[in-house]
Every structure is written in structure tokens, then in C-alpha cells.
Motif scaffolding. Structure first.
Motif, PDB file in Angstrom:
ATOM      1  N   ALA A   1       0.858  -1.184   0.000  1.00 55.85           N
ATOM      2  CA  ALA A   1       0.000   0.000   0.000  1.00 55.85           C
ATOM      3  C   ALA A   1       0.894   1.234   0.000  1.00 55.85           C
ATOM      4  CB  ALA A   1      -0.890  -0.007   1.239  1.00 55.85           C
ATOM      5  N   TYR A   2       0.392   2.313  -0.592  1.00 53.13           N
ATOM      6  CA  TYR A   2       1.135   3.558  -0.595  1.00 53.13           C
ATOM      7  C   TYR A   2       0.874   4.332   0.692  1.00 53.13           C
ATOM      8  CZ  TYR A   2       2.423   2.890  -5.473  1.00 53.13           C
ATOM      9  OH  TYR A   2       2.972   2.411  -6.645  1.00 53.13           O
ATOM     10  N   THR A   3       1.883   5.073   1.121  1.00 51.67           N
ATOM     11  CA  THR A   3       1.758   5.863   2.339  1.00 51.67           C
ATOM     12  C   THR A   3       0.870   7.082   2.096  1.00 51.67           C
ATOM     13  OG1 THR A   3       3.670   7.254   1.836  1.00 51.67           O
ATOM     14  CG2 THR A   3       4.088   5.181   3.018  1.00 51.67           C
TER      15      THR A   3
ATOM     16  N   ASN B   1      -1.863  -2.043  -7.238  1.00 52.07           N
ATOM     17  CA  ASN B   1      -1.396  -2.800  -6.068  1.00 52.07           C
ATOM     18  C   ASN B   1      -2.573  -3.576  -5.462  1.00 52.07           C
ATOM     19  OD1 ASN B   1      -2.536  -0.310  -5.415  1.00 52.07           O
ATOM     20  ND2 ASN B   1      -1.309  -0.033  -3.568  1.00 52.07           N
ATOM     21  N   THR B   2      -3.063  -4.535  -6.259  1.00 56.82           N
ATOM     22  CA  THR B   2      -4.294  -5.241  -5.901  1.00 56.82           C
ATOM     23  C   THR B   2      -4.072  -6.577  -5.204  1.00 56.82           C
ATOM     24  OG1 THR B   2      -4.325  -6.232  -8.102  1.00 56.82           O
ATOM     25  CG2 THR B   2      -5.575  -4.207  -7.802  1.00 56.82           C
TER      26      THR B   2
ATOM     27  N   ALA C   1      -5.411  -1.412  -3.402  1.00 57.42           N
ATOM     28  CA  ALA C   1      -5.701  -0.437  -4.449  1.00 57.42           C
ATOM     29  C   ALA C   1      -6.942   0.395  -4.173  1.00 57.42           C
ATOM     30  CB  ALA C   1      -5.837  -1.143  -5.805  1.00 57.42           C
ATOM     31  N   THR C   2      -8.012  -0.251  -3.763  1.00 58.58           N
ATOM     32  CA  THR C   2      -9.248   0.494  -3.541  1.00 58.58           C
ATOM     33  C   THR C   2      -9.077   1.534  -2.444  1.00 58.58           C
ATOM     34  OG1 THR C   2     -10.610  -1.363  -4.258  1.00 58.58           O
ATOM     35  CG2 THR C   2     -11.669   0.300  -2.895  1.00 58.58           C
ATOM     36  N   ARG C   3      -8.474   1.124  -1.355  1.00 62.94           N
ATOM     37  CA  ARG C   3      -8.262   2.056  -0.238  1.00 62.94           C
ATOM     38  C   ARG C   3      -7.389   3.225  -0.680  1.00 62.94           C
ATOM     39  NH1 ARG C   3      -6.339  -1.364   2.710  1.00 62.94           N
ATOM     40  NH2 ARG C   3      -4.096  -0.941   2.684  1.00 62.94           N
ATOM     41  N   ASN C   4      -6.302   2.923  -1.394  1.00 60.34           N
ATOM     42  CA  ASN C   4      -5.424   3.992  -1.866  1.00 60.34           C
ATOM     43  C   ASN C   4      -6.138   4.919  -2.843  1.00 60.34           C
ATOM     44  OD1 ASN C   4      -2.176   2.240  -2.011  1.00 60.34           O
ATOM     45  ND2 ASN C   4      -3.315   3.109  -0.293  1.00 60.34           N
ATOM     46  N   ALA C   5      -6.966   4.352  -3.710  1.00 62.33           N
ATOM     47  CA  ALA C   5      -7.676   5.175  -4.678  1.00 62.33           C
ATOM     48  C   ALA C   5      -8.702   6.085  -4.017  1.00 62.33           C
ATOM     49  CB  ALA C   5      -8.351   4.285  -5.714  1.00 62.33           C
ATOM     50  N   LEU C   6      -9.420   5.541  -3.044  1.00 65.46           N
ATOM     51  CA  LEU C   6     -10.419   6.353  -2.357  1.00 65.46           C
ATOM     52  C   LEU C   6      -9.772   7.490  -1.588  1.00 65.46           C
ATOM     53  CD1 LEU C   6     -12.790   3.537  -1.067  1.00 65.46           C
ATOM     54  CD2 LEU C   6     -13.342   5.277  -2.774  1.00 65.46           C
TER      55      LEU C   6
END
Length: 267
Positions: free
Chosen positions: A217-219, A246-247, A252-257
Motif C-alpha cells: 500500500a502507498y503511504t 497494487n491489488t 488499491a481500492t483504499r489507496n484510490a479512495l
């Protein structure tokens, strides 16, 4: 794949991707009015498709299954008819063209692919040409292929080269002339590959996860910096897509949101 952010001239969008009858969204689009989001999820169920719960959040999908196998035109038509009106699809060019033929003598395969994706109609977004890391830019091959592709396609095209020979002023000028954007990728396979290039009226970011590709996950700090760049491009009227890939561990979803919220606060 992951999650996408894009800026289309008519409104903002964010998206995410799923593995069900329709590919799950994985991105965010900043192009029309408010960013929306997509992500790929193995938990999609026919009774609860991703577009039913993501609704207003999703505005773009990157289809990657087209890289591995062809889909019938009727399948693309069904997908286009199954999603919200404002959602666009980016589609990855088949590996038969990019990795097996390596851009040589691919006219028949290209015509077949373009015929298939025509089923998306006005919901077709950029075509993504991802190249193998070993594929050098070869005069008479790469330039000929890209020229032929542009002659056949009126819409957006993005290219993701992964060999150093593509990162030269001459290739940048060719891409700009053909109105083909170069993908900005993280992790960058080549120095400078993390910055968009080529035609600069379109930005296409593909974030694969770092330090562990596809998993990490990205910071919050990284996402905040990314949001600044996306908002800047969107404000300048640049069509802007950002895909979180990053699925593997469902980041990915959390980072995108998170990125969508950060971008919205800046627009």
C-alpha cells in the motif's frame, strides 16, 4: 489491476477493477466534474456487481484481460451497456501484438483488436500499449507500428515502454507528434519513467505498489504528493488517468479512495 484516476475534458472520474462478468474498476478519473474510483476485487458477486455499490464513485475502468485473450465485440457491447453512463474503459493492447510479434507485422492482429473494442462505442477511453522490458526502440519497427496505430485510432493512446532506448528526445518528439502519451509508472523501470511524457495533453499514471510491487500500500504522504500532481494536471485541462495496480493484497481500492478525497480537496 488496480485503481485509476483520470481527468477527461468533460468531467472527473475515479475507478477500480473486479474479476467478474465485467472487469472490476481500478482507477480514478479527474476529467469531468468530480473524481471517481475503480478497483479489482475477487469478491464480486453477480447479485452485487461493483457498479451497483460504487455508482457515483466509479468513472473509469482499465481492462487488462484483453492483454491475455480476445473478447468478442458483443462482450464489449454488453460491458458498455452495463455500467453507469459516465464510465469510460481504457483497454490494454494484446500481448500477441506487443510481446509475441514485438510490434512487427501485426496489422491483422491490430485490426481484429480494434474491431473488438469498437463494441465499447463512446465509452472507449485510452488504448494502453505496454511493452516488454526487453523491447528496444527500433527505427522502422516501433515508429511504423505507432504511426499505423494512430492512423487507425482517433481516440487516446498511451504507451508504457520499459527499455531505456525509449527514453530519448527523439522518441519523445515522435510520441508528441503522434499524440501518444507515455505512461508514468511506479516503480519506475528506467530513470525518468515515473514522469509522464510524450504527448502532454494526456497523463496516465500506473502505480503498481512500492516497495513490494503489486502488494504494498502507498503511504499517506505518497498519496498526498500524487494528489497534488493529479489536481495540477486536471486544473490545467490535461486528461488525467491514475491506475492503482497494487491489488494483490487489496490495497488499491483504499489507496484510490484516499487519493480521490485528497484530489477533490484541491480542485
Amino acid at each position: 489491476m488496480g485503481t485509476l484516476v483520470t481527468n477527461h475534458p468533460q468531467h472527473n472520474r475515479l475507478s477500480n477493477e473486479h474479476q467478474c462478468s465485467l472487469p472490476e474498476p481500478h482507477g480514478l478519473d479527474l476529467s469531468r466534474a468530480a473524481p471517481s474510483l475503480l478497483k479489482d476485487s475477487p469478491h464480486c458477486r453477480p447479485r452485487s456487481p461493483w457498479w451497483s455499490w460504487s455508482g457515483k464513485a466509479i468513472a473509469a475502468v482499465e481492462i487488462n484481460s484483453s492483454f491475455y485473450r480476445p473478447h468478442r465485440t458483443a462482450t464489449y457491447e454488453r460491458w458498455a451497456a452495463s455500467v453507469p453512463e459516465n464510465l469510460l474503459f481504457a483497454v490494454k493492447v494484446p500481448k500477441a501484438i506487443t510481446h509475441e510479434l514485438r510490434l512487427k507485422d501485426a496489422d491483422d492482429q491490430l485490426d481484429c483488436f480494434l474491431s473488438e473494442v469498437s463494441g465499447l462505442g463512446p465509452k472507449l477511453g485510452p488504448l494502453l500499449v505496454q511493452l516488454p522490458p526487453s523491447l528496444r526502440f527500433e527505427d522502422g519497427v516501433a515508429d511504423s507500428f505507432l504511426t499505423e496505430l494512430r492512423a487507425r485510432v482517433q481516440g487516446s493512446i498511451v504507451c508504457e515502454p520499459r527499455h531505456a532506448s525509449w527514453f530519448t528526445p527523439e522518441v519523445e518528439a515522435l510520441l508528441a507528434e503522434l499524440r501518444i502519451a507515455r505512461v508514468a509508472a511506479d516503480p519506475a523501470p528506467i530513470p525518468g519513467a515515473d514522469e509522464p511524457g510524450g504527448w502532454r495533453r494526456l497523463s496516465y499514471y500506473r502505480l503498481h505498489g512500492s516497495p513490494r510491487i503489486y502488494y504494498s500500500a502507498y503511504t499517506t504522504e505518497y498519496l498526498a504528493a500524487t494528489a497534488e500532481v493529479l489536481a495540477r494536471d486536471a486544473a490545467a485541462g490535461v486528461e488525467t488517468w491514475c491506475i492503482f495496480d497494487n491489488t494483490a493484497a487489496f490495497a488499491a481500492t483504499r489507496n484510490a479512495l484516499t487519493t480521490r478525497s485528497l484530489v477533490q480537496a484541491r480542485l
